[in-house]
Design an enzyme around this catalytic site. Structure first.
Site, mmCIF file in Angstrom:
data_model
loop_
_atom_site.group_PDB
_atom_site.id
_atom_site.type_symbol
_atom_site.label_atom_id
_atom_site.label_comp_id
_atom_site.label_asym_id
_atom_site.label_seq_id
_atom_site.Cartn_x
_atom_site.Cartn_y
_atom_site.Cartn_z
ATOM 1 C CB SER A 1 -0.875 -0.017 1.249
ATOM 2 O OG SER A 1 -1.707 1.122 1.262
ATOM 3 N NE ARG B 1 -3.740 -7.264 -3.205
ATOM 4 C CZ ARG B 1 -4.921 -7.679 -3.696
ATOM 5 N NH1 ARG B 1 -5.216 -7.504 -4.963
ATOM 6 N NH2 ARG B 1 -5.793 -8.277 -2.911
ATOM 7 C CB THR C 1 -5.018 1.706 6.121
ATOM 8 O OG1 THR C 1 -4.166 1.469 4.997
ATOM 9 C CG2 THR C 1 -4.557 0.856 7.280
ATOM 10 C CB CYS D 1 0.594 -8.841 -16.501
ATOM 11 S SG CYS D 1 1.516 -9.708 -15.204
ATOM 12 C CB CYS E 1 1.678 -14.534 -10.224
ATOM 13 S SG CYS E 1 0.124 -13.797 -9.690
ATOM 14 C CB CYS F 1 -1.402 -7.202 -8.708
ATOM 15 S SG CYS F 1 -1.616 -7.383 -10.491
ATOM 16 C CB CYS G 1 -4.821 -11.148 -15.288
ATOM 17 S SG CYS G 1 -4.471 -12.127 -13.824
#
Lengths: 249, 541
Positions: B49, B297, B333, B487, B510, B513, B516
């Site tokens: 984050s 992410r 958050t 991606c 990978c 996140c 896709c």
């Protein structure tokens, strides 16, 4: 039969190692730590000996800060019966670790000590050999097969160009190589149970070991960054560059 | 028969919402048996984050959080907002014109990964069982259709589906209530939303992709507490914005958020981010520094209008898994934590009085909370930007947020679907991205390397295709298979072979996140959990 296994807390093998800006050491802040993979193999071998009815008790031992409890709990979740932490905030040196293990081995009257052949952080490959010397007991290093037969243990060792099998009288010290076994995954209920298994904390002083500092870390340097390649237009240019720049022909 | 364990509450995902929920449950009723599953190798390994955090929810969770050593070490000292005009020019927005929701007085620059590690320690101290390395792979239901719990994935299965020597069957975790807090586009949350039609009556959910790097910079350039936000260049074909925060220990984080409703299939969020770092506003801090980590992410940003029902029989959906992020503040958050705490309060009430219905009990608490008023008050922010563009949308938001305090008497809706926005490749301008210089900008693979991501090689692919002909069929024809570009980890590649193009999935890269799963125009890719511990090993991200 009682087995001691060594468990070292090291930087996780998936993590990219970074050197501190002042080159004083590897930067371990915020990095994932894990049980040394060779130690994990040692734990697995000990548990298999217990499951086979050969060992009666498996004791995981670590030397280091209180954070090592995390890795000892992992060993307990995998199947070790209890754990001992020799707590020390000082840098862990092979000779001091070997001395601590010698004391614990004596106190516990252990018949077999299984250690990783080396740890992936310092790559020393010393503790097993030092422990054998200190205790005047036989050693089988780089084991890819361990067979306990009565009062002795047959250890198949991975050596240059082949295998060598030695038979050692117990108590003995074995260090593990990669091919000895494939460690299992810990199960959820076992992780919960591991929290309640006994974990005793002791210290070099309690064990009567003088942890003298023998090694001073002067400097850590990252490998030189790879220079990018260049495309050449012709064979002649390639030959010229190999001669004048790379100076290899 | 799989082995099973019984709990009062099972929580899926050790992020801020899940851990806050676990902590609140134990604070309210120490006898409850609470467990948290986390797919990352440790708590924080998959957490990424910005992050500037508003401590409001944390203060409610632990009045003495400072004494307890919560890792909120860097108060925001200076707030700057920039409009980047091109690769060189920029204009700083006068502080008076910044919407109130984007001001950060009293907030802290934190590593959310470290905050979660701290929350997990607090939770364990209260007796919560936290299990990192175990992925909840499957939802379990009772015969009456209510949620019974989850099952962890099998370990030690080969790529072709055979059991390896290390095979370990997954376990069933049964609970009176199961709380899903997987973060944005959780793969179980997605199934629940569909099964219980939790989104009926809500606008379609909207998403963005956030890409972030952590840098160690020279001491003379470091200004702890300095916060930069901005929009404009290099994003011409998409909306979004950048952030750059000066944290502690000479570290800065820099990132770009790209809304996933962009149209041009040639757009590459990754490369937009790489070229952004060459802008003087950013480069002035990064030059001479060293990149420490990289990650990405997706973000759930539909806000109030897209918020699904958060309770269902036997379960709750909280945090970004539901979509509680406050997009006007670009913060999720404190709202995620609050949603977890409210869920815990509702569950504790129902545990004390079994005659209470969970859904109504939660809704009552939610409706009276600041979370509800915060999300409701900012409901128009993103739709306004989408409808009116950056300038007029910004003006709308300034009036709504600073003059009317979020009480604009209209509600704007954005009913388009992110994945359906993609235009044909042939009708879209190609984007010529500069080559990385290896100092400020880098290629994908050297970036992925810094995320410390790893998946056991011999396991079934966790990026599944409903129809394996689509990537090299309609997706390639119409959109030049955009997965190759959206991606951020280089998972997808089209490889030209003598017998035609081949779609290659490098699942080991990978970063979890979920882009896709969100952006594929055919909605053909489904992200499922790989073997537990697989995925990135982020440090303090």
């Amino acid at each position: 039969m009682k087995i001691l296994v060594g468990v070292k807390r090291v930087i996780d093998y998936n993590v990219k190692v970074r050197v501190k800006a002042d080159n004083s050491d590897v930067d371990l802040s915020n990095t994932k730590m894990a049980i040394n993979p060779f130690c994990e193999i040692a734990v697995e071998e000990a548990i298999r000996l217990k499951e086979a009815g050969i060992a009666s008790e498996v004791i995981a031992v670590s030397v280091g800060t209180s954070a090592c409890q995390e890795q000892l709990r992992t060993a307990l979740a995998l199947g070790a019966d209890r754990a001992i932490l020799v707590e020390s905030d000082a840098a862990v040196e092979p000779l001091n670790v070997a001395k601590a293990f010698a004391k614990v081995m004596e106190q516990e009257q252990a018949d077999l000590v299984i250690l990783g052949k080396q740890s992936i952080d310092s790559d020393n490959n010393q503790v097993g050999q030092m422990l054998a010397a200190l205790t005047k007991r036989p050693q089988g290093t780089f084991a890819s097969k361990v067979d306990v037969e009565g009062q002795s243990v047959a250890v198949t060792r991975e050596i240059d160009g082949g295998l060598r099998t030695v038979k050692l009288a117990l108590p003995a010290i074995v260090t593990t190589d990669l091919r000895l076994n494939e460690p299992r995954f810990a199960k959820l209920p076992d992780i919960m149970k591991a929290k309640r298994k006994p974990l005793d904390t002791t210290s070099f002083a309690d064990l009567g070991v003088k942890a003298k500092q023998h090694i001073q870390l002067d400097k850590v340097e990252a490998p030189a960054a790879r220079q990018g390649g260049v495309k050449v237009a012709s064979v002649d240019e390639l030959i010229q560059k190999l001669k004048d720049e790379a100076k290899v022909i | 028969m799989r082995e099973s364990m019984e709990f009062d509450v099972v929580i899926v995902g050790a992020g801020p919402s899940g851990l806050s929920s676990a902590i609140r449950l134990k604070q309210l009723n120490a006898d409850l048996n609470v467990c948290v599953l986390e797919k990352g190798s440790e708590v924080g390994a998959h957490i990424l984050s910005g992050a500037v955090v508003e401590p409001r929810a944390l203060e409610e969770l632990f009045e003495n959080w400072q004494e307890l050593g919560a890792p909120l070490n860097t108060p925001v000292s200076k707030d700057q907002v920039f409009l980047l005009k091109d690769g060189q020019l920029s204009k700083e927005l006068p502080h008076a014109l910044v919407p109130n929701s984007m001001r950060n007085d009293g907030n802290y620059i934190v590593s959310l990964g470290n905050l979660c590690r701290w929350l997990a320690e607090q939770a364990e101290g209260l007796g919560v069982e936290v299990f990192p390395g175990f992925a909840a792979a499957e939802i379990l239901y009772h015969d009456d259709g209510s949620v019974k719990g989850v099952a962890t994935g099998d370990m030690g299965v080969s790529a072709s589906g055979e059991q390896l020597s290390t095979y370990m069957e997954g376990m069933e975790l049964h609970a009176k209530y199961t709380v899903f807090s997987e973060g944005c586009r959780g793969h179980l949350g997605k199934q629940l939303i569909k099964k219980f039609a939790l989104d009926s009556g809500a606008d379609p959910q909207h998403y963005a992709l956030g890409i972030k790097e952590l840098w160690q910079i020279p001491a003379e350039k470091h200004q702890p507490g300095l916060v930069l936000h901005g929009a404009g260049w290099p994003l011409e074909e998409a909306s979004g914005g950048f952030f750059l925060y000066h944290g502690d220990n000479q570290q800065v984080v820099v990132g770009l958020i790209v809304d996933l409703n962009y149209k041009n299939p040639w757009l590459s969020p990754y490369e937009e981010f790489q070229r952004l770092k060459h802008h003087p506003v950013i480069a002035q801090y990064l030059e001479g520094g060293e990149r420490v980590s990289y990650g990405a992410r997706a973000i759930t940003k539909g806000g109030w209008n897209a918020l699904p029902t958060m309770s269902m029989p036997g379960a709750m959906l909280i945090g970004c898994d539901a979509g509680t992020l406050n997009v006007a503040k670009i913060k999720g958050t404190h709202t995620a934590m609050k949603s977890g705490m409210l869920a815990a309060e509702a569950m504790a009430k129902v545990f004390a009085d079994a005659s209470l219905p969970l859904g109504e009990t939660f809704n009552e608490l939610f409706d009276r909370s600041w979370l509800r008023s915060e999300l409701y008050g900012t409901r128009n922010f993103a739709p306004a930007m989408h409808k009116f563009g950056t300038f007029w949308g910004g003006a709308f938001n300034f009036i709504d947020q600073n003059i009317l305090g979020g009480r604009m008497p209209v509600t704007l809706h954005d009913t388009s679907l992110d994945h359906a926005q993609m235009a044909n490749a042939s009708a879209s301008p190609k984007i010529d991205y500069p080559k990385p210089d290896g100092k400020l900008s880098f290629d994908r693979l050297s970036s992925v390397f810094l995320s410390n991501t790893n998946h056991e090689e011999d396991q079934p692919c966790h990026l599944t295709l409903a129809d394996s002909s689509i990537p090299t069929g309609s997706n390639l024809e119409k959109f030049a298979e955009p997965a190759q570009r959206y991606c951020p980890a280089g998972v997808y590649e089209i490889i030209e072979q003598t017998d035609g193009p081949k779609f290659q999935i490098n699942a080991q890269n990978c970063l979890h996140c979920k882009t896709c799963d969100i952006k594929d125009p055919a909605q053909n890719i489904t992200w499922v959990t790989p073997e537990g511990t697989g995925g990135p090993n982020y440090p303090n991200m």
